[in-house]
Design an enzyme around this catalytic site. Structure first.
Site, mmCIF file in Angstrom:
data_model
loop_
_atom_site.group_PDB
_atom_site.id
_atom_site.type_symbol
_atom_site.label_atom_id
_atom_site.label_comp_id
_atom_site.label_asym_id
_atom_site.label_seq_id
_atom_site.Cartn_x
_atom_site.Cartn_y
_atom_site.Cartn_z
ATOM 1 N N GLN A 1 0.749 -1.258 -0.010
ATOM 2 C CA GLN A 1 0.068 -0.040 -0.025
ATOM 3 C C GLN A 1 1.032 1.130 -0.060
ATOM 4 O OE1 GLN A 1 -3.203 1.724 0.229
ATOM 5 N NE2 GLN A 1 -2.169 3.596 0.783
ATOM 6 N N THR A 2 0.572 2.214 -0.603
ATOM 7 C CA THR A 2 1.407 3.418 -0.668
ATOM 8 C C THR A 2 0.628 4.607 -1.372
ATOM 9 O OG1 THR A 2 3.352 4.529 -1.619
ATOM 10 C CG2 THR A 2 2.286 3.027 -3.140
ATOM 11 N N ARG A 3 0.660 5.817 -0.517
ATOM 12 C CA ARG A 3 0.091 6.989 -1.247
ATOM 13 C C ARG A 3 1.336 8.058 -1.531
ATOM 14 N NH1 ARG A 3 -0.464 8.039 4.398
ATOM 15 N NH2 ARG A 3 0.291 10.313 4.960
ATOM 16 N N HIS B 1 10.647 5.702 -2.671
ATOM 17 C CA HIS B 1 12.033 5.950 -2.673
ATOM 18 C C HIS B 1 12.634 4.509 -2.084
ATOM 19 C CE1 HIS B 1 11.334 10.096 -2.755
ATOM 20 N NE2 HIS B 1 10.430 10.093 -1.889
ATOM 21 N N HIS C 1 11.371 2.098 0.632
ATOM 22 C CA HIS C 1 10.246 1.268 0.066
ATOM 23 C C HIS C 1 10.727 0.272 -0.936
ATOM 24 C CE1 HIS C 1 8.453 5.603 0.324
ATOM 25 N NE2 HIS C 1 8.262 4.979 1.458
ATOM 26 N N ARG D 1 6.576 1.260 8.604
ATOM 27 C CA ARG D 1 6.497 2.514 9.774
ATOM 28 C C ARG D 1 5.637 3.289 9.586
ATOM 29 N NH1 ARG D 1 11.333 6.706 10.396
ATOM 30 N NH2 ARG D 1 10.377 7.112 8.413
ATOM 31 N N ASP D 2 4.720 3.528 10.736
ATOM 32 C CA ASP D 2 3.632 4.623 10.603
ATOM 33 C C ASP D 2 2.627 4.220 9.553
ATOM 34 O OD1 ASP D 2 2.278 6.718 11.736
ATOM 35 O OD2 ASP D 2 3.265 8.285 10.703
ATOM 36 N N HIS D 3 2.225 2.973 9.296
ATOM 37 C CA HIS D 3 1.274 2.808 8.192
ATOM 38 C C HIS D 3 0.295 3.618 8.229
ATOM 39 C CE1 HIS D 3 -0.283 -0.196 5.149
ATOM 40 N NE2 HIS D 3 -1.311 0.212 5.439
ATOM 41 N N ALA D 4 -0.142 4.332 7.237
ATOM 42 C CA ALA D 4 -1.602 5.085 7.081
ATOM 43 C C ALA D 4 -1.715 6.096 8.070
ATOM 44 C CB ALA D 4 -2.894 4.232 7.263
#
Length: 389
Positions: free
Chosen positions: A198-200, A204, A207, A293-296
């Site tokens: 998942q990405t928004r 980099h 990732h 780390r810190d998903h969403a």
């Protein structure tokens, strides 16, 4: 391949709410004479997700029992794991107008042709304060998810959907694959195990490293960028897509990785959204899901790894998808490669890591971040976009 058994969708059935043929013609004629509702952008995204089965086993917008059960227990009223309510907000006047029966035509915009019919089963009062704290862990309206709840109707209308057409999109046509289509593509490629990412954001090096670590243990990678509503300061989806295409052209094995878009709106609900994202990717056919780390997350509302810890609140196997947890990764000058705190013994001074603010400042100034942080092809796309803006 006939010997490949795909992962079962959540709840066991992959939902498809699209009506076709003679039934669609009859439904279209019926819809022309029904009262109408025009959902907001987030709710239209939810309607699309419901229609194609991304939110299986849901067949429509949730009623009061499921709404409170999800908020209280992270399960539907029937006991199935579910992390975020999927509801259709209306104001008090519409709630009275629609009542607890009958049907309503759903419009994508005022004056547009109906795209769905909702068979209304109930309307109920939305507990916005409870919803904010349960889903977002805060009631501060500075949180974009809370702000969206506050701005929505004070009531909800529930019922099953019959869908005539998906909301229209003029972008990413080649990447808009439904769960049935991604599943078919995985089978065509012979992938038994697939990890979803998942990405928004642009991808980099950190990732990329995480994705490739995951790809070492599964057959295929689905990079699944979210293209529904996001915050105004997030990188626009068209710019992100150019970044993904550049990376896939030069750095990913074409037979083991693919990109498809995820039509959801972003909630910024941190831990609960990580669970919701995992369930959705299970419906798309993923057997594994990366949680970093810190998903969403947004701001400082959640702990760095809260989105990983929340999965421990479910019984083993209950979600039916395997999470792969990763810590923050970086380039280490001493290791001469990508690493994480799990693998690198060196101190912070050896690591190439930049804040989001610093990266944005560099790009806006036309300056490439170090290639240890971002592939130059990605940096150039972002520089061009920021200068254009």
């Amino acid at each position: 391949m006939s010997d490949i058994q795909p992962i079962a969708p959540h709840g066991g059935t992959l939902i498809d709410l699209l009506v076709t043929g003679d039934a669609a013609a009859a439904l279209r004629a019926e819809a022309a004479n029904l009262p109408t509702l025009t959902p907001n952008e987030r709710e239209l995204s939810d309607l699309e997700m419901l229609a194609v089965g991304a939110l299986s086993p849901l067949t429509g917008f949730q009623g009061e029992a499921d709404y409170h059960s999800v908020l209280d227990t992270m399960h539907l009223a029937d006991g199935l794991a579910w992390a975020i309510p999927v509801v259709l907000g209306v104001d008090e006047a519409d709630a009275h107008r629609l009542g607890s029966g009958g049907s309503v035509a759903i419009l994508p915009a005022e004056g547009a042709d109906p795209i769905a019919v909702l068979r209304v089963t109930e309307t109920f009062k939305r507990d916005k304060a409870k919803e904010a704290v349960a889903v977002y862990r805060t009631d501060e309206e500075a949180h974009p998810g809370v702000a969206a709840v506050v701005a929505s109707g004070d009531y909800c209308v529930a019922g099953s959907l019959e869908v005539l057409a998906l909301p229209a999109h003029d972008d990413f046509a080649a990447y808009r694959l439904s769960p049935a289509q991604t599943r078919a593509e995985f089978a065509r490629r012979g992938w038994r195990t697939v990890v979803g990412f998942q990405t928004r954001n642009p991808i980099h090096r950190a990732h990329e490293y995480i994705q490739k670590c995951a790809l070492e243990i599964v057959d295929g990678l689905l990079v699944h960028p979210l293209v529904g509503a996001t915050k105004a300061d997030d990188v626009p989806p068209d710019v992100r897509m150019r970044c993904y295409e550049a990376l896939f052209e030069g750095y990913y094995p074409k037979d083991r990785a693919m990109v498809s878009v995820f039509p959801a709106a972003m909630r910024y609900a941190g831990p609960r959204e990580a669970v919701w994202h995992a369930i959705c990717r299970k419906n798309y056919g993923c057997t594994h899901f990366i949680v970093g780390r810190d998903h969403a997350g947004v701001g400082s509302y959640y702990g760095t790894y809260d989105a990983q810890k929340i999965f421990e609140e479910f019984a083993p196997g209950e979600l039916g998808i395997t999470t792969l947890n990763f810590e923050h990764s970086f380039w280490c000058n001493e290791c001469e490669g990508m690493a994480s705190p799990k693998t690198c013994p060196h101190g912070e001074e050896t690591r190439v890591s930049l804040s989001g603010t610093k990266v944005r400042e560099m790009l806006a100034a036309g300056e490439r971040p170090p290639q240890e942080f971002s592939r130059p092809e990605v940096a150039d796309i972002l520089i061009a976009a920021m200068h254009r803006d």
